[in-house]
Structure formats: structure tokens, C-alpha cells
Design a protein around this motif. Structure first.
Motif, mmCIF file in Angstrom:
data_model
loop_
_atom_site.group_PDB
_atom_site.id
_atom_site.type_symbol
_atom_site.label_atom_id
_atom_site.label_comp_id
_atom_site.label_asym_id
_atom_site.label_seq_id
_atom_site.Cartn_x
_atom_site.Cartn_y
_atom_site.Cartn_z
ATOM 1 N N LEU A 38 0.807 -1.220 0.000
ATOM 2 C CA LEU A 38 0.000 0.000 0.000
ATOM 3 C C LEU A 38 0.842 1.272 0.000
ATOM 4 O O LEU A 38 0.297 2.376 -0.081
ATOM 5 C CB LEU A 38 -0.921 0.014 1.224
ATOM 6 N N THR A 39 2.161 1.126 0.089
ATOM 7 C CA THR A 39 3.026 2.299 0.240
ATOM 8 C C THR A 39 2.960 3.223 -0.966
ATOM 9 O O THR A 39 2.784 4.444 -0.824
ATOM 10 C CB THR A 39 4.476 1.861 0.485
ATOM 11 N N PHE A 40 3.111 2.684 -2.166
ATOM 12 C CA PHE A 40 3.133 3.534 -3.352
ATOM 13 C C PHE A 40 1.796 4.233 -3.593
ATOM 14 O O PHE A 40 1.763 5.444 -3.829
ATOM 15 C CB PHE A 40 3.548 2.729 -4.583
ATOM 16 N N PRO A 41 0.643 3.529 -3.540
ATOM 17 C CA PRO A 41 -0.631 4.257 -3.678
ATOM 18 C C PRO A 41 -0.828 5.298 -2.580
ATOM 19 O O PRO A 41 -1.337 6.394 -2.847
ATOM 20 C CB PRO A 41 -1.678 3.136 -3.588
ATOM 21 N N SER A 42 -0.430 4.974 -1.347
ATOM 22 C CA SER A 42 -0.573 5.936 -0.253
ATOM 23 C C SER A 42 0.332 7.142 -0.459
ATOM 24 O O SER A 42 -0.048 8.276 -0.141
ATOM 25 C CB SER A 42 -0.251 5.263 1.084
ATOM 26 N N PRO A 267 4.546 -6.355 -5.915
ATOM 27 C CA PRO A 267 4.157 -5.515 -7.057
ATOM 28 C C PRO A 267 2.748 -5.815 -7.555
ATOM 29 O O PRO A 267 2.012 -4.900 -7.941
ATOM 30 C CB PRO A 267 5.203 -5.861 -8.124
ATOM 31 N N LEU A 268 2.366 -7.093 -7.549
ATOM 32 C CA LEU A 268 1.018 -7.427 -8.004
ATOM 33 C C LEU A 268 -0.036 -6.887 -7.043
ATOM 34 O O LEU A 268 -1.083 -6.395 -7.468
ATOM 35 C CB LEU A 268 0.894 -8.948 -8.141
ATOM 36 N N LEU A 269 0.243 -6.967 -5.743
ATOM 37 C CA LEU A 269 -0.678 -6.379 -4.767
ATOM 38 C C LEU A 269 -0.756 -4.866 -4.949
ATOM 39 O O LEU A 269 -1.838 -4.268 -4.843
ATOM 40 C CB LEU A 269 -0.210 -6.717 -3.348
ATOM 41 N N THR A 270 0.400 -4.244 -5.225
ATOM 42 C CA THR A 270 0.415 -2.796 -5.445
ATOM 43 C C THR A 270 -0.450 -2.415 -6.635
ATOM 44 O O THR A 270 -1.177 -1.411 -6.603
ATOM 45 C CB THR A 270 1.854 -2.308 -5.665
ATOM 46 N N LEU A 271 -0.400 -3.222 -7.694
ATOM 47 C CA LEU A 271 -1.225 -2.934 -8.865
ATOM 48 C C LEU A 271 -2.704 -3.055 -8.538
ATOM 49 O O LEU A 271 -3.519 -2.281 -9.039
ATOM 50 C CB LEU A 271 -0.841 -3.880 -10.008
ATOM 51 N N VAL A 272 -3.053 -4.021 -7.714
ATOM 52 C CA VAL A 272 -4.459 -4.156 -7.301
ATOM 53 C C VAL A 272 -4.910 -2.920 -6.525
ATOM 54 O O VAL A 272 -5.963 -2.342 -6.792
ATOM 55 C CB VAL A 272 -4.653 -5.428 -6.461
ATOM 56 N N TRP A 273 -4.089 -2.510 -5.538
ATOM 57 C CA TRP A 273 -4.428 -1.313 -4.766
ATOM 58 C C TRP A 273 -4.475 -0.078 -5.669
ATOM 59 O O TRP A 273 -5.319 0.808 -5.474
ATOM 60 C CB TRP A 273 -3.405 -1.088 -3.649
ATOM 61 N N SER A 274 -3.569 -0.013 -6.643
ATOM 62 C CA SER A 274 -3.551 1.142 -7.549
ATOM 63 C C SER A 274 -4.827 1.216 -8.365
ATOM 64 O O SER A 274 -5.359 2.299 -8.633
ATOM 65 C CB SER A 274 -2.334 1.064 -8.477
ATOM 66 N N ALA A 275 -5.326 0.055 -8.774
ATOM 67 C CA ALA A 275 -6.575 0.035 -9.530
ATOM 68 C C ALA A 275 -7.754 0.444 -8.654
ATOM 69 O O ALA A 275 -8.630 1.202 -9.081
ATOM 70 C CB ALA A 275 -6.802 -1.361 -10.113
ATOM 71 N N GLU A 280 -6.016 3.209 -11.658
ATOM 72 C CA GLU A 280 -5.123 2.721 -12.700
ATOM 73 C C GLU A 280 -5.621 1.364 -13.207
ATOM 74 O O GLU A 280 -6.341 0.647 -12.513
ATOM 75 C CB GLU A 280 -3.692 2.597 -12.167
ATOM 76 N N HIS A 281 -5.228 1.021 -14.430
ATOM 77 C CA HIS A 281 -5.709 -0.202 -15.064
ATOM 78 C C HIS A 281 -4.535 -1.095 -15.454
ATOM 79 O O HIS A 281 -3.429 -0.628 -15.722
ATOM 80 C CB HIS A 281 -6.533 0.126 -16.315
#
Length: 303
Positions: A38-42, A267-275, A280-281
């Protein structure tokens, strides 16, 4: 004097990797990975309200206040002098270096592209661990780690168009300092509680982060929003403190190389949170990459 018999002769002591029969160490390290994902989206949310220097400085001070309060409340004695060097490495890597470098990168990069650094982090941490602690994982471990890292990098680069940006310099520098901080923190967590490792590292940074906060807030505009405050609170308390507590405990329990490979899923979890959080898609390649990464994780955990 009689020669020492073979039955009592001194034998070399076999050094084995930590065992985790109940899976508690793996669970703790996994919770750390979820917090870090969650760090990058946060951070992206936090940048809506704060400048990059303000965000990093304020998050470090907030985390240090909470950590210092816990240390004082429990009357934890000061760490011995021989541990100060290791704590300084943790502070430089995970308290100051990684947050600052990745925050600067996220000013011009998407969270998907920034996830490249996390894709390489498990392998880099395993290398640092081998150099620093003498850990010698098997060839099967290294093969699975490299394969997992390659899968994550290919996926995240594909999501970001495959183009390298100026922010990559920040990301690769962050990769190196964070791997050093993880390795040293995991080593220290074998002789002192993990929460004290990150707690003292945060407190040691206060002579730098408090003045930095005052200067940054004086020069960078602040526009408080709900997203901005929520992002700041998470990176300060979730990623910077609570996440590192369970992460270091997990590393001490299962070993640095083994725990580090759980971050292949980050990274995959980060992409989920980013979406979910940033809109983001990503393409249908995500589940295929997830399966490949999970296979690699399973191999490293059994190696």
C-alpha cells in the motif's frame, strides 16, 4: 596426557536456517508485504497534499513519535553501542533513503512503473543477505528467485509501456539502500525485538527529520485533503512502523533470504491497490503473472 578420543573430539557446528514449523514467521512477513504494497498508492495520495520533501520528513517524524512513545512507555533501555552501526544502516535505508527516493520517483512515475523496484527487491535482499550474513541458499532457491523477479519485472514493465524514465535512477538507488536496510534489520531482529529495531532507527533520525520537517513545510505548499492525510498516516504508521515490525519479526523467524522472496507478490498487490484506490488499469496478464509468482514463492519457501 592422552589424546582426545574421537567420541569427544570437537566437531564443526552445522549452521542451519531458522525453522518456522507453525508458519507464524511466514505469516508475519506476509503481513509486512501487504502493508508495504500500500506504500506507493498511499504516497501518491500523500503527494496530493504535501511536497515530496515534506511528505518524507513528516512521515518519519510521526512514526518516530509513536515509536518513541512505545519505547518510553515500556521503559526500553537504550540499545548497546555495538548495535548503533546496524541501526544507522536501517535508518539510512528504510527510514530515509527508500521513502525519499521512491517519493521523488512517484512525482513523474506511475505506481505500476515504480513497482519495478519492488520486483527486484527480493533478489537484491537475498544477495545482500548472502554477503552480509553468510547465508548460502541452494541453487534451486536462486533459480526460483531469479525467475520470480524476471516475471514481475516483465509484467510491470509491460504495464508501464516498457519505457525507462528519469525516475528509474531514483528507483534503482532506492532498491540498493532498502535491501541493505532490510538485511541489517533482519540480522538485528535475531537479537532484539523487531519493533525495537525500527523504533530505535526512527528515533535516531529525529535530529535530522525534525529540522527537515520545519524547512520543508516552510518552502513547500500544503493543501490538506482527505486523500492526502490518509496517505500520510498510512505511510507513517502502516508502512514505516507497523509494517516493518512484523516484517523484521518474520525475517528473524524464517531467515532473510526466504522472507525476502515473499515480496515477489508485492508488485502485483500494489497494482491491485492502484486500480482500486487510484483508478489505474492493468491487462489480463495479471492473473498469469500471479500464478507464476506464486509458484516461484512456493519453490523458495521449500528450498
Amino acid at each position: 596426557m592422552r589424546a582426545q578420543s574421537s567420541a569427544t573430539a570437537v566437531r564443526p557446528i552445522a549452521v542451519t536456517a531458522p525453522r518456522d514449523p507453525a508458519g507464524l514467521g511466514t505469516l508475519q512477513a506476509g503481513l509486512g508485504v501487504i502493508a508495504f504494497s500500500l506504500t506507493f498508492p498511499s504516497t501518491a495520495w500523500g503527494l496530493e497534499s504535501f511536497g515530496p520533501w515534506s511528505l518524507v520528513a513528516v512521515r518519519a517524524v510521526l512514526a518516530a513519535v509513536v515509536a518513541g512513545g512505545c519505547l518510553l512507555a515500556l521503559r526500553v533501555p537504550l540499545p548497546p553501542r555495538h548495535r548503533l552501526a546496524g541501526l544507522a544502516v536501517v535508518a539510512a535505508g528504510v527510514v530515509l533513503g527508500f521513502p525519499m527516493l521512491t517519493t521523488l520517483a512517484l512525482e513523474t512515475s506511475t505506481t505500476a512503473h515504480a513497482a519495478v523496484v519492488v520486483g527486484l527487491l527480493p533478489l537484491t535482499t537475498a544477495v545482500f543477505s548472502a554477503l552480509r550474513t553468510g547465508a548460502r541458499p541452494s541453487r534451486r532457491f536462486w533459480a526460483a528467485a531469479v525467475a520470480g523477479a524476471a516475471a514481475v519485472i516483465a509484467f510491470t514493465l509491460g504495464q508501464s509501456g516498457g519505457a525507462l524514465t528519469v525516475s528509474d535512477g531514483y528507483l534503482f538507488a532506492a532498491l540498493l539502500v532498502c535491501a541493505a536496510g532490510y538485511t541489517e534489520g533482519g540480522r538485528l531482529a535475531r537479537t532484539m525485538p523487531g519493533w525495537q529495531v525500527i523504533g530505535w532507527a526512527l528515533v535516531l533520525c529525529l535530529p535530522l527529520t525534525v529540522p527537515a520537517t520545519a524547512v520543508a513545510l516552510a518552502f513547500e505548499p500544503v493543501h490538506l485533503t482527505g486523500h492526502g492525510v490518509a496517505g500520510l498516516l498510512w505511510v507513517a504508521l502502516g508502512s514505516q512502523f507497523l509494517g516493518l515490525i512484523v516484517w523484521y519479526r518474520g525475517m528473524a523467524a524464517v531467515g532473510i533470504p526466504r522472507a525476502s522472496q515473499l515480496q515477489l507478490a508485492q508488485p502485483l498487490l500494489t497494482l491491485v491497490w492502484s486500480a482500486l484506490l487510484l483508478g489505474e488499469h492493468f491487462t489480463a496478464a495479471a492473473p498469469l503473472t500471479a500464478v507464476a509468482v506464486l509458484v516461484c514463492i512456493a519453490v523458495t519457501q521449500r528450498s
